[in-house]
Design an enzyme around this catalytic site. Structure first.
Site, PDB file in Angstrom:
ATOM      1  N   LYS A 200      73.535  11.312  68.739  1.00  0.00           N
ATOM      2  CA  LYS A 200      73.635  10.747  67.407  1.00  0.00           C
ATOM      3  C   LYS A 200      74.060   9.305  67.489  1.00  0.00           C
ATOM      4  CE  LYS A 200      77.370  10.112  66.072  1.00  0.00           C
ATOM      5  NZ  LYS A 200      78.342   8.995  65.822  1.00  0.00           N
ATOM      6  N   THR A 201      73.209   8.383  67.161  1.00  0.00           N
ATOM      7  CA  THR A 201      73.622   7.003  66.911  1.00  0.00           C
ATOM      8  C   THR A 201      72.512   6.293  66.165  1.00  0.00           C
ATOM      9  OG1 THR A 201      73.996   4.808  67.853  1.00  0.00           O
ATOM     10  CG2 THR A 201      72.967   6.410  69.309  1.00  0.00           C
TER      11      THR A 201
ATOM     12  N   ASP B 294      72.054   3.304  66.138  1.00  0.00           N
ATOM     13  CA  ASP B 294      71.594   2.158  66.914  1.00  0.00           C
ATOM     14  C   ASP B 294      70.355   2.474  67.754  1.00  0.00           C
ATOM     15  OD1 ASP B 294      73.702   0.864  65.821  1.00  0.00           O
ATOM     16  OD2 ASP B 294      74.846   0.616  67.664  1.00  0.00           O
TER      17      ASP B 294
ATOM     18  N   GLY C  39      80.879   6.893  64.321  1.00  0.00           N
ATOM     19  CA  GLY C  39      80.301   6.482  63.041  1.00  0.00           C
ATOM     20  C   GLY C  39      79.297   7.488  62.513  1.00  0.00           C
TER      21      GLY C  39
ATOM     22  N   ARG D 149      86.963   7.627  65.245  1.00  0.00           N
ATOM     23  CA  ARG D 149      86.588   7.132  66.569  1.00  0.00           C
ATOM     24  C   ARG D 149      87.520   7.657  67.663  1.00  0.00           C
ATOM     25  NH1 ARG D 149      82.319   4.276  66.155  1.00  0.00           N
ATOM     26  NH2 ARG D 149      81.908   3.118  64.234  1.00  0.00           N
TER      27      ARG D 149
ATOM     28  N   ASP E 102      81.732  13.434  76.039  1.00  0.00           N
ATOM     29  CA  ASP E 102      82.562  14.088  77.039  1.00  0.00           C
ATOM     30  C   ASP E 102      81.817  15.287  77.602  1.00  0.00           C
ATOM     31  OD1 ASP E 102      85.382  12.843  77.182  1.00  0.00           O
ATOM     32  OD2 ASP E 102      84.842  12.810  75.056  1.00  0.00           O
TER      33      ASP E 102
END
Lengths: 537, 537
Positions: free
Chosen positions: B189-190, B192, B86, B150, B181
């Site tokens: 990066k998120t 959340d 995202g 995704r 990975d």
């Protein structure tokens, strides 16, 4: 400030308290003014009936506020203020304008705030507004200094009680931010932007709300472009008119926009609309795209020929059978039998939408149009249409699998109480000063108007417009109301949109206007529809 | 600029192109650096299994980027960049950082962008990133320069193809903005905000998203306070963790917040939660208030003891009967019979929610928690509880009629692609330079980390953290994944919230942080949770 700012104020709120909106030259506090009467006014519709309802006030002349040698009086004034209806950004600045004007005219002046809407006038719930209230409300969003409600002064008893209230305070005038009754000075406040006249160019709050919604829309567009997997159907406020959808579209460049007034003019049937949208989705897919952004006005479906027919049929069923308030789907379908178009439409729309039409009714028994999830209605209907063979044969792009994934959004309450933009802060402050001067000059039953808005602030002009000029008769009623003006499909803003839309349909020109700024290059943006309307003239 | 900016760019977008984020001293382009290895690392959980899965890379030392005498090499580099997952505000600046660093190191360097997520690496879909791309992407929102998805590199074939891609380009390294990975340099990066370690203080994008949501929340609060007739249940993104709900609450001061991790720790059952909320509504009514604002994290219900039990029971039913993908309500109820708590809960929750639990399942057959309209679930359940006599006897305020009107909101896609805040723009640019330097220093399988973030930018520190340090084993799986860290209920930010909430429950302290600003006093705000965490240390 001579007192502490409550510590729940954010940094930005505090910063905005310091913003000093420019005052139009003609309204500067130290400038004496007088009224110069201009053209005679009429009504916005049903002229004869309006004249009959308002034999004394009908046809009065426009009251231009112009420079004078000296103030007619500098006695202390006592003036009431009250909010009415849904909040709009800038409302507080109207009160600040009224307060500043009268306090500067005479420091003994008093401003009385009535609480929680017109009910506060009826029941004389009030408190005096003091310097601290003003300093803490300047350039702030919401209507929370006094609260608001949708209450109206409607019965004879309401009128008497309100009159008693005003008399008991010996008020020189009452400023209603959002009202349409004829006993005071009204402020043209509605985020929907749909009260207009040749004198009234723009309503207060519209600019900010469009900027806030455009921020969200721009963010979603960028998401659509990043993930490339969803259609976003974005519904924006605007119950009876599509001005917000139009302005937001001009700001953000969606791939498709549904302007209710245009659809109404074309007498587009629901099935035709779905056909057009389905074609749009397929055209984009053939160009390699499985995403897109569509803007939808809140009240879209009442502009769709067949849908409006269905709604009024259902309303009629409920009206004719006031005792039965619960109907089954089959009963309604049976009742609709005599109207083939409505019956067919009712049977074809998705069940949850049919359910809303049947159960979500306002206190007058009418369908609540705003509750109908138009985005979902369109999404489901397009999906259904896409599953038909005849649609599928138009899919010529075989390089990838056809998909139609769609998210719906609705922006309403997220914008109405935003901090006002510089434009709305300035405009509303000027409206407050205008209202105050109209009271000083003993005017009543007027809408405070500031126009020439596309020009520099110093050149803005103020006037009082007899409220009767904005009224027409409510449909199927003996009551007058402010006439709502929808988007003019022959006007420059809509024409501009139409031209642009052709280019935006397949090739994306998404524009992210970003969060509203109070500094930098974009801080003093004005609404695009205002500027386009101006250019036309 | 040496070329024209496309005219769909808004004024603010253009202005942001000119913003020059400050660069931490240790990362300034002309400063040579080297790696200084620090502490050995471990794993975020399941240490033995992680060690077994990554026998070579497990336990490597933290790679601090520190000043050096001169650059080890100034040869041209060829480096790949790709977005994954995202979008988060600031993503483009990572690419700008990588580009600027290598072009300044040697103008012959090349940056290759892979398109539409990791699928672009697998299938070698790419384009070279040129100066113009960089100039037009600086400080812009979204992931649209390259697109994202995704897709994961999961099968052996995927790995081989990816390896082929990297080899065919003779890449020196690959920067994955959002990946986990172990073959490249990853960027934390998120939105959340839930990837953490003692080295990793904050994820990229979190600050902006919280600012955008807080703008909306503040506007709604002001509306609640103006109209005084609605409860607003506001759900914010954050699938597994409540960091966004926590940060937004510290910014906006709601009356009530549900922090999933706290509810989980308390082992609160659903009925108990509804009891608490019902009491809250009644307490406010007794204090004269029929409105309020509650913030809810997206993934709330999986933190509710009984609800999580129900969900896993339903998941189990579907897993055990893979052929039957449609179940009736009664069949599920029957299947739940052996688990009294789940059966009771399932029978008690509103039907539309039960329906979602049954039908909205992800490709692995699991309930899509994000699809469950938690706001509506709570609203309906509270309404139901309020209709019981035992609740009503707690209503002591008889001065007006008790009402509970509630609106639900969900903020998700509206924030992920916003223009990045100054903080995120600066942070992400620094992360890009860090990633570039890690590649220069021949590191791989690392997360680029910039910390000391609560200090001035010039003092920020950069390092490479072996990705294994952030991994644990996926539940019931043989696969490792980034461990998600929820809100620490013993941490300073949550403690601060708890203390404050007591004061916000009945007396309103709503704070309107307003639209994010790029100028003025608030332009450089940092996340509150970051500062509170810092103070604790």
């Amino acid at each position: 400030m001579d007192f502490e700012i409550p510590n729940h104020y954010s940094l930005l709120q505090k910063e905005r308290l310091q913003y000093k909106p420019e005052i139009p030259d003609s309204l500067l506090f130290d400038k004496p003014t007088k009224i110069e009467f201009g053209e005679e006014t009429s009504a916005a519709g049903d002229i004869e009936q309006i004249q009959k309802q308002f034999p004394k006030s009908f046809g009065r002349k426009v009251a231009h506020i112009v420079e004078a040698e000296k103030f007619e009086t500098q006695r202390p004034f006592k003036v009431g203020v009250v909010f009415s209806g849904g909040p709009a950004p800038g409302g507080h600045n109207v009160i600040v304008g009224v307060f500043h004007f009268f306090k500067k005219l005479n420091p003994e002046s008093k401003i009385i705030g009535f609480l929680d809407g017109l009910g506060g006038v009826i029941n004389n719930k009030n408190r005096e507004i003091v310097e601290k209230d003003i300093q803490l409300s300047f350039n702030q969003g919401g209507f929370d200094l006094l609260g608001t409600s949708r209450e109206k002064i409607s019965t004879d008893e309401d009128f008497e009680k309100s009159y008693e209230t005003l008399k008991s305070h010996e008020l020189d005038g009452l400023v209603v931010i959002g009202g349409d009754d004829a006993i005071f000075i009204a402020i043209p406040k509605t985020i929907d932007g749909d009260i207009r006249s040749k004198y009234l160019e723009m309503t207060a709050g519209f600019d900010t709300v469009c900027k806030v919604y455009s921020e969200f829309i721009g963010n979603i567009m960028r998401d659509a472009l990043s993930a490339k997997k969803y259609y976003h159907f974005i519904r924006v406020m605007g119950r009876s008119s599509s001005h917000i959808a139009l302005e937001c579209s001009l700001k953000t460049h969606p791939n498709y926009v549904l302007i209710g007034e245009d659809i109404e003019k074309q007498k587009l049937r629901f099935v035709e609309l779905i056909e057009q949208l389905t074609k749009f989705v397929i055209d984009r897919f053939n160009a390699g795209k499985s995403y897109g952004v569509i803007i939808i006005p809140e009240g879209l479906i009442q502009h769709i020929h067949t849908f409006r027919g269905l709604i009024s049929k259902i309303d009629e069923i409920y009206e004719k059978n006031p005792k039965q308030d619960k109907w089954t789907y089959e009963e309604i379908l049976q009742k609709l039998k005599d109207d083939e178009v409505s019956a067919k439409l009712f049977s074809e729309i998705p069940k949850p939408i049919a359910q809303t039409l049947m159960t979500d009714r306002d206190p007058f028994g009418h369908v609540r149009v705003s509750k109908i999830e138009t985005g979902k209605l369109l999404k489901w209907s397009i999906r259904d249409k896409l599953s038909h063979e005849e649609s599928q044969k138009n899919i010529t792009n075989t390089s990838k699998k056809f998909v139609f994934e769609c998210m719906t959004h609705y922006f309403g309450y997220e914008g109405r109480c935003s901090l006002p933009s510089n434009f709305d802060a300035t405009y509303c402050y000027a409206l407050g000063i205008t209202a105050a001067r109209l009271i000083l000059h003993e005017q009543t039953g007027m809408m405070a108007v500031v126009n020439n808005l596309s020009d520099e602030t110093k050149n803005w002009k103020a006037l009082g417009l007899p409220l009767t000029d904005l009224l027409h008769m409510k449909e199927n009623s003996e009551k007058p109301e402010l006439k709502i003006f929808g988007v003019d499909v022959n006007g420059a803003p809509f024409k501009e949109l139409q031209t642009k839309l052709e280019n935006w349909r397949i090739v994306d020109h998404y524009r992210c206007s970003g969060p509203m700024q109070f500094g930098g290059d974009s801080k003093d943006w004005k609404p695009k529809v205002l500027l386009l309307d101006k250019n036309k003239k």
